[in-house]
Structure formats: structure tokens, C-alpha cells
Write a protein that holds these residues in place. Sequence first.
Motif, PDB file in Angstrom:
ATOM      1  N   ARG A 154       0.809  -1.227   0.000  1.00 37.14           N
ATOM      2  CA  ARG A 154       0.000   0.000   0.000  1.00 37.14           C
ATOM      3  C   ARG A 154       0.840   1.274   0.000  1.00 37.14           C
ATOM      4  O   ARG A 154       0.413   2.325   0.462  1.00 37.14           O
ATOM      5  N   ALA A 155       2.056   1.198  -0.513  1.00 37.76           N
ATOM      6  CA  ALA A 155       2.918   2.377  -0.609  1.00 37.76           C
ATOM      7  C   ALA A 155       2.544   3.165  -1.853  1.00 37.76           C
ATOM      8  O   ALA A 155       2.133   2.601  -2.858  1.00 37.76           O
ATOM      9  N   ALA A 156       2.681   4.467  -1.784  1.00 40.34           N
ATOM     10  CA  ALA A 156       2.406   5.306  -2.943  1.00 40.34           C
ATOM     11  C   ALA A 156       3.683   5.576  -3.736  1.00 40.34           C
ATOM     12  O   ALA A 156       3.633   6.111  -4.828  1.00 40.34           O
ATOM     13  N   GLU A 157       4.827   5.201  -3.145  1.00 39.07           N
ATOM     14  CA  GLU A 157       6.099   5.382  -3.822  1.00 39.07           C
ATOM     15  C   GLU A 157       6.939   4.117  -3.685  1.00 39.07           C
ATOM     16  O   GLU A 157       6.750   3.339  -2.763  1.00 39.07           O
ATOM     17  N   ALA A 158       7.857   3.956  -4.632  1.00 36.53           N
ATOM     18  CA  ALA A 158       8.733   2.792  -4.627  1.00 36.53           C
ATOM     19  C   ALA A 158      10.118   3.231  -5.103  1.00 36.53           C
ATOM     20  O   ALA A 158      10.277   4.307  -5.670  1.00 36.53           O
ATOM     21  N   THR A 159      11.098   2.381  -4.885  1.00 38.73           N
ATOM     22  CA  THR A 159      12.470   2.645  -5.305  1.00 38.73           C
ATOM     23  C   THR A 159      12.714   1.994  -6.660  1.00 38.73           C
ATOM     24  O   THR A 159      12.308   0.856  -6.889  1.00 38.73           O
ATOM     25  N   VAL A 160      13.376   2.719  -7.550  1.00 34.21           N
ATOM     26  CA  VAL A 160      13.732   2.177  -8.860  1.00 34.21           C
ATOM     27  C   VAL A 160      15.247   2.226  -9.007  1.00 34.21           C
ATOM     28  O   VAL A 160      15.892   3.162  -8.545  1.00 34.21           O
ATOM     29  N   ARG A 161      15.785   1.173  -9.622  1.00 37.50           N
ATOM     30  CA  ARG A 161      17.221   1.099  -9.945  1.00 37.50           C
ATOM     31  C   ARG A 161      17.356   0.815 -11.430  1.00 37.50           C
ATOM     32  O   ARG A 161      16.717  -0.082 -11.957  1.00 37.50           O
ATOM     33  N   GLU A 162      18.198   1.599 -12.092  1.00 36.76           N
ATOM     34  CA  GLU A 162      18.534   1.341 -13.486  1.00 36.76           C
ATOM     35  C   GLU A 162      19.871   0.619 -13.499  1.00 36.76           C
ATOM     36  O   GLU A 162      20.866   1.139 -12.990  1.00 36.76           O
ATOM     37  N   ILE A 163      19.890  -0.578 -14.068  1.00 32.91           N
ATOM     38  CA  ILE A 163      21.084  -1.416 -14.073  1.00 32.91           C
ATOM     39  C   ILE A 163      21.634  -1.477 -15.492  1.00 32.91           C
ATOM     40  O   ILE A 163      20.914  -1.803 -16.432  1.00 32.91           O
ATOM     41  N   ASP A 164      22.905  -1.134 -15.634  1.00 34.38           N
ATOM     42  CA  ASP A 164      23.594  -1.204 -16.916  1.00 34.38           C
ATOM     43  C   ASP A 164      24.163  -2.617 -17.051  1.00 34.38           C
ATOM     44  O   ASP A 164      25.124  -2.980 -16.373  1.00 34.38           O
ATOM     45  N   LEU A 165      23.560  -3.412 -17.915  1.00 37.84           N
ATOM     46  CA  LEU A 165      23.956  -4.816 -18.046  1.00 37.84           C
ATOM     47  C   LEU A 165      25.354  -4.994 -18.623  1.00 37.84           C
ATOM     48  O   LEU A 165      25.988  -6.028 -18.402  1.00 37.84           O
ATOM     49  N   THR A 166      25.869  -3.981 -19.304  1.00 34.26           N
ATOM     50  CA  THR A 166      27.220  -4.097 -19.854  1.00 34.26           C
ATOM     51  C   THR A 166      28.275  -3.995 -18.751  1.00 34.26           C
ATOM     52  O   THR A 166      29.418  -4.392 -18.948  1.00 34.26           O
ATOM     53  N   LYS A 167      27.902  -3.470 -17.591  1.00 41.19           N
ATOM     54  CA  LYS A 167      28.844  -3.325 -16.475  1.00 41.19           C
ATOM     55  C   LYS A 167      28.613  -4.348 -15.370  1.00 41.19           C
ATOM     56  O   LYS A 167      29.343  -4.385 -14.391  1.00 41.19           O
ATOM     57  N   MET A 168      27.593  -5.169 -15.526  1.00 43.09           N
ATOM     58  CA  MET A 168      27.264  -6.157 -14.496  1.00 43.09           C
ATOM     59  C   MET A 168      28.142  -7.394 -14.669  1.00 43.09           C
ATOM     60  O   MET A 168      28.319  -7.882 -15.777  1.00 43.09           O
ATOM     61  N   PRO A 169      28.697  -7.902 -13.566  1.00 43.31           N
ATOM     62  CA  PRO A 169      29.524  -9.110 -13.688  1.00 43.31           C
ATOM     63  C   PRO A 169      28.685 -10.297 -14.172  1.00 43.31           C
ATOM     64  O   PRO A 169      27.480 -10.345 -13.933  1.00 43.31           O
ATOM     65  N   PRO A 170      29.304 -11.253 -14.849  1.00 45.14           N
ATOM     66  CA  PRO A 170      28.549 -12.391 -15.388  1.00 45.14           C
ATOM     67  C   PRO A 170      27.841 -13.203 -14.308  1.00 45.14           C
ATOM     68  O   PRO A 170      26.790 -13.762 -14.544  1.00 45.14           O
ATOM     69  N   ARG A 171      28.431 -13.310 -13.125  1.00 47.96           N
ATOM     70  CA  ARG A 171      27.799 -14.037 -12.016  1.00 47.96           C
ATOM     71  C   ARG A 171      27.626 -13.058 -10.870  1.00 47.96           C
ATOM     72  O   ARG A 171      28.563 -12.758 -10.147  1.00 47.96           O
ATOM     73  N   TYR A 172      26.396 -12.592 -10.696  1.00 47.61           N
ATOM     74  CA  TYR A 172      26.163 -11.641  -9.619  1.00 47.61           C
ATOM     75  C   TYR A 172      25.201 -12.197  -8.567  1.00 47.61           C
ATOM     76  O   TYR A 172      25.464 -12.137  -7.386  1.00 47.61           O
ATOM     77  N   ASP A 173      24.079 -12.738  -9.019  1.00 49.65           N
ATOM     78  CA  ASP A 173      23.026 -13.173  -8.099  1.00 49.65           C
ATOM     79  C   ASP A 173      23.216 -14.581  -7.557  1.00 49.65           C
ATOM     80  O   ASP A 173      22.554 -14.974  -6.609  1.00 49.65           O
ATOM     81  N   GLY A 174      24.088 -15.369  -8.131  1.00 46.25           N
ATOM     82  CA  GLY A 174      24.224 -16.771  -7.728  1.00 46.25           C
ATOM     83  C   GLY A 174      25.148 -16.969  -6.546  1.00 46.25           C
ATOM     84  O   GLY A 174      25.851 -16.061  -6.103  1.00 46.25           O
ATOM     85  N   HIS A 175      25.144 -18.172  -6.026  1.00 36.79           N
ATOM     86  CA  HIS A 175      26.043 -18.543  -4.935  1.00 36.79           C
ATOM     87  C   HIS A 175      27.434 -18.829  -5.489  1.00 36.79           C
ATOM     88  O   HIS A 175      27.593 -19.213  -6.646  1.00 36.79           O
ATOM     89  N   ASP A 176      28.443 -18.661  -4.633  1.00 36.18           N
ATOM     90  CA  ASP A 176      29.802 -19.011  -5.031  1.00 36.18           C
ATOM     91  C   ASP A 176      29.879 -20.510  -5.272  1.00 36.18           C
ATOM     92  O   ASP A 176      29.233 -21.296  -4.586  1.00 36.18           O
ATOM     93  N   LEU A 177      30.680 -20.879  -6.255  1.00 36.01           N
ATOM     94  CA  LEU A 177      30.888 -22.291  -6.547  1.00 36.01           C
ATOM     95  C   LEU A 177      32.108 -22.752  -5.755  1.00 36.01           C
ATOM     96  O   LEU A 177      33.243 -22.475  -6.116  1.00 36.01           O
ATOM     97  N   VAL A 178      31.859 -23.394  -4.664  1.00 34.36           N
ATOM     98  CA  VAL A 178      32.933 -23.894  -3.800  1.00 34.36           C
ATOM     99  C   VAL A 178      32.914 -25.407  -3.879  1.00 34.36           C
ATOM    100  O   VAL A 178      31.882 -26.031  -3.641  1.00 34.36           O
ATOM    101  N   PRO A 179      34.069 -26.002  -4.209  1.00 34.17           N
ATOM    102  CA  PRO A 179      34.072 -27.465  -4.273  1.00 34.17           C
ATOM    103  C   PRO A 179      33.885 -28.046  -2.880  1.00 34.17           C
ATOM    104  O   PRO A 179      34.303 -27.452  -1.896  1.00 34.17           O
ATOM    105  N   PRO A 180      33.227 -29.198  -2.781  1.00 42.90           N
ATOM    106  CA  PRO A 180      33.055 -29.839  -1.465  1.00 42.90           C
ATOM    107  C   PRO A 180      34.404 -30.111  -0.825  1.00 42.90           C
ATOM    108  O   PRO A 180      35.420 -30.302  -1.506  1.00 42.90           O
TER     109      PRO A 180
END
Length: 190
Positions: A154-180
Motif C-alpha cells: 500500500r505504498a504510494a512510492e517505490a524505489t527504482v534502480r537502473e542497471i547497466d547490463l554491460t557493467k554487471m559481472p557475469p555471475r552476480y546473483d548466484g552462490h559461489d561455486l565452492v568445491p566440497p
Amino acid sequence: MTGKKLLLMKSCVVAAALCFQCCCGPSYGAEYSLVRPAAGAPAKAEAGEKFVAQTGVVAIPADAAALCAQMTAGDTVLLDFFGQSGAQNARSPSAYSVTVNSVTRDVNGVVSVSGTAEGQSMETFVLSAGPDGFVLSLQDLGKQKTYRVVGGPRAAEATVREIDLTKMPPRYDGHDLVPPEGAKTGNGGK
């Protein structure tokens, strides 16, 4: 049957078909202005992550979930993330017109809307709105930008972010790949 009667019957059939087309033919969906720049809240450059080009505050309907629940396939959603608040007849580079492709509702009152932005070849718009808040993502493949909007319930305002995909690292949202532990890594376990 004479030629005149046959011609009269054909004319009546054509007139009825045209009347049906006008009254019951293809309808155009409703238009919803969902996101627009909030008055007096200028966009600013993001000091943190280098791939976030700018952040800002946008005005959204106070009950976004109820508004989204009215949407159906074929409707149009108008979005303007960083344009001039209240500007007339000026098309902002961050303004989009999205055609709704599908609307789903779950038992918890969450409405999910997906669609295609004008000029895009694939579905790049996703929105979820419910009792706990509002989340929207639009990706512009041509400009290599993603816009993410997050707002509370029920908010009348929200936050917006503009993301430049050319500057985003290839793996950002995922978990680190750590070997067992104890796994051979190919470098002698070092």
C-alpha cells in the motif's frame, strides 16, 4: 428467387456482419499508468555497485495489487522510470509501453503479470504485486538496461534502480561455486 432478393439478402448479411464486428469484434485492452517519476524526487547516481547507473523514487498506485488484479492479456501498461514528473508530450528514454501477455493470481492474493515491451522481440517484463509489496522488472535488450522497482504494501512510492547490463559481472546473483571439502580441484588440492 430473383436477383434483387438475393442481392438484398447478401446486403443484409454483410450489414449484420459489420454491425457484429463493430459491437463484438476485436477489442483493445485497457491502459494502465503504473509507474511514473515521483514529484520532487530527482534521480541520482548510485555510489555503490558500479553497474547501477542511477536510482530514484517512482509513484505507484497505492493499491498496486488491486490494480494489477484488473489486468488481462492484451492490456497496456505504461511505465516511466526517470522521465520528468508531469511532463506533457515528452517521451522519456526510460518510458515504456508494455503489452500484457499473461496474468496469474494465487491463493495468497499475489498477482503476477508478464508482458512484452514495445519494440522487444521477447517477453522482458515481469511484475508481482500482493499484500506484502510490489516488485517489477523490465529489461530493455536493445539498450542493455534493466529497471527494477520495489515497493512496500500500500505504498504510494517505490524505489527504482537502473542497471547497466554491460557493467554487471557475469555471475552476480548466484552462490559461489565452492568445491566440497576434500574434492580434487585439479591443482593438487591446493
